[in-house]
Design a protein around this motif. Structure first.
Motif, PDB file in Angstrom:
ATOM      1  N   ASN A  23       0.860  -1.180   0.000  1.00 56.12           N
ATOM      2  CA  ASN A  23       0.000   0.000   0.000  1.00 56.12           C
ATOM      3  C   ASN A  23       0.895   1.228   0.000  1.00 56.12           C
ATOM      4  OD1 ASN A  23      -2.549  -1.382   0.327  1.00 56.12           O
ATOM      5  ND2 ASN A  23      -1.875  -1.817   2.404  1.00 56.12           N
ATOM      6  N   LEU A  25       1.137   4.879   1.467  1.00 59.34           N
ATOM      7  CA  LEU A  25       0.533   5.612   2.572  1.00 59.34           C
ATOM      8  C   LEU A  25       1.025   7.055   2.607  1.00 59.34           C
ATOM      9  CD1 LEU A  25       0.944   2.895   5.345  1.00 59.34           C
ATOM     10  CD2 LEU A  25      -1.037   3.295   3.885  1.00 59.34           C
ATOM     11  N   TRP A  27       0.709  10.861   5.130  1.00 56.15           N
ATOM     12  CA  TRP A  27       0.462  11.373   6.472  1.00 56.15           C
ATOM     13  C   TRP A  27       0.134  12.852   6.309  1.00 56.15           C
ATOM     14  CZ3 TRP A  27      -0.089   8.501  10.667  1.00 56.15           C
ATOM     15  CH2 TRP A  27      -0.119   9.121  11.900  1.00 56.15           C
ATOM     16  N   GLU A  43       3.798   0.320   2.544  1.00 58.84           N
ATOM     17  CA  GLU A  43       3.482  -0.630   3.610  1.00 58.84           C
ATOM     18  C   GLU A  43       3.358  -2.012   2.978  1.00 58.84           C
ATOM     19  OE1 GLU A  43       0.070  -0.563   6.919  1.00 58.84           O
ATOM     20  OE2 GLU A  43      -0.679  -1.014   4.895  1.00 58.84           O
ATOM     21  N   TRP A  53       5.111  -6.628   9.416  1.00 59.60           N
ATOM     22  CA  TRP A  53       4.839  -5.548   8.482  1.00 59.60           C
ATOM     23  C   TRP A  53       6.141  -4.808   8.209  1.00 59.60           C
ATOM     24  CZ3 TRP A  53      -0.013  -4.551   6.453  1.00 59.60           C
ATOM     25  CH2 TRP A  53      -1.051  -5.309   6.999  1.00 59.60           C
ATOM     26  N   TYR A  55       7.623  -1.097   6.517  1.00 61.18           N
ATOM     27  CA  TYR A  55       7.315   0.264   6.082  1.00 61.18           C
ATOM     28  C   TYR A  55       8.587   0.839   5.488  1.00 61.18           C
ATOM     29  CZ  TYR A  55       3.049  -0.400   8.648  1.00 61.18           C
ATOM     30  OH  TYR A  55       1.845  -0.894   9.066  1.00 61.18           O
ATOM     31  N   GLN A  78       0.202  -3.993  12.101  1.00 60.89           N
ATOM     32  CA  GLN A  78       0.008  -2.869  11.198  1.00 60.89           C
ATOM     33  C   GLN A  78       0.033  -1.590  12.025  1.00 60.89           C
ATOM     34  OE1 GLN A  78      -3.629  -3.080   8.923  1.00 60.89           O
ATOM     35  NE2 GLN A  78      -2.724  -1.921   7.254  1.00 60.89           N
ATOM     36  N   ASP A  79       0.848  -0.613  11.621  1.00 61.29           N
ATOM     37  CA  ASP A  79       1.044   0.576  12.433  1.00 61.29           C
ATOM     38  C   ASP A  79       1.355   1.765  11.535  1.00 61.29           C
ATOM     39  OD1 ASP A  79       1.662   2.526  14.274  1.00 61.29           O
ATOM     40  OD2 ASP A  79       3.353   1.453  15.159  1.00 61.29           O
ATOM     41  N   GLU A  80       0.324   2.512  11.178  1.00 58.06           N
ATOM     42  CA  GLU A  80       0.513   3.646  10.279  1.00 58.06           C
ATOM     43  C   GLU A  80       1.292   4.785  10.921  1.00 58.06           C
ATOM     44  OE1 GLU A  80      -3.010   4.887   8.256  1.00 58.06           O
ATOM     45  OE2 GLU A  80      -3.228   2.974   7.238  1.00 58.06           O
ATOM     46  N   THR A  81       1.480   4.768  12.250  1.00 58.75           N
ATOM     47  CA  THR A  81       2.282   5.828  12.857  1.00 58.75           C
ATOM     48  C   THR A  81       3.748   5.738  12.415  1.00 58.75           C
ATOM     49  OG1 THR A  81       2.777   4.607  14.894  1.00 58.75           O
ATOM     50  CG2 THR A  81       0.784   5.981  14.886  1.00 58.75           C
ATOM     51  N   VAL A  83       4.619   5.597   9.467  1.00 56.94           N
ATOM     52  CA  VAL A  83       4.679   6.503   8.319  1.00 56.94           C
ATOM     53  C   VAL A  83       5.186   7.864   8.790  1.00 56.94           C
ATOM     54  CG1 VAL A  83       3.336   7.654   6.519  1.00 56.94           C
ATOM     55  CG2 VAL A  83       2.838   5.275   7.118  1.00 56.94           C
ATOM     56  N   GLU A  84       4.607   8.352   9.880  1.00 60.10           N
ATOM     57  CA  GLU A  84       5.038   9.632  10.424  1.00 60.10           C
ATOM     58  C   GLU A  84       6.516   9.589  10.823  1.00 60.10           C
ATOM     59  OE1 GLU A  84       3.693  12.904  13.754  1.00 60.10           O
ATOM     60  OE2 GLU A  84       3.315  10.789  14.183  1.00 60.10           O
TER      61      GLU A  84
END
Length: 187
Positions: A23, A25, A27, A43, A53, A55, A78-81, A83-84
């Protein structure tokens, strides 16, 4: 080679190593837009071979940078933080100071809420080895793909006093659980 083709080569390098499923991603907060239209964080979900996962940055370094660097991080969930976290490091690399192997970065907060790992150590991609580490492009330009490993403040102090090699030896000897954001310091 233009920037779009350069980024396509980076993407192909990741997918050759980690699979075709990913994916892209973004932010919306912070310095994301400063990094330009071609910057991305990918991701990669767990696979049968890799139970975590991943990133990864694309475009952290530009086509014409003398030392081209891309970073990745791993997570047990899974942890989109993340990305930051990668955006902050990419922004610092582009607009602050160039980063490289064994540099550390202070995120100013834990990897996750209340995590003692508030720093990142730029390390070799030990889990993937040389196949991922360096991509040689047609123009003999090389791009380095390094692992951004979350570490504690105590581990940073140890690294400054004893060197990054010694810190990595301790990680290996004591079995660093790099997927646990709440792990105890190993020094």
């Amino acid at each position: 080679m233009d920037t779009a083709l350069y980024n396509q080569k980076l993407l192909e390098h990741y997918t050759c190593n980690w699979g075709q499923e990913y994916n892209v991603l973004t932010w919306p907060k912070g310095p994301y837009k400063d990094l330009g239209d071609h910057f991305r964080v990918l991701e990669f979900p767990p696979t049968a071979e890799r139970n975590m996962w991943a990133y990864a940055t694309i475009g952290m370094s530009g086509l014409h940078d003398e030392f081209a660097l891309e970073l990745h991080m791993f997570s047990g969930e899974q942890d989109e933080t993340l990305v930051e976290s990668l955006i902050v490091v990419a922004h610092y690399h582009r607009f602050g100071a160039s980063l490289g192997h064994w540099h550390t970065i202070n995120w100013g907060r834990g990897w996750r809420m209340d995590s003692p790992c508030s720093y990142g150590l730029i390390s070799l991609p030990y889990l993937d080895g040389p196949k991922l580490e360096i991509l040689i492009l047609d123009n003999n330009k090389s791009v380095h793909f390094y692992w951004l490993l979350p570490i504690t403040e105590e581990e940073v102090a140890f690294k400054k006093e004893n060197g990054a090699e010694k810190l990595e030896e301790i990680f290996e000897e004591r079995g660093l659980n790099y997927l646990d954001p709440f792990r105890d310091t190993l020094v």
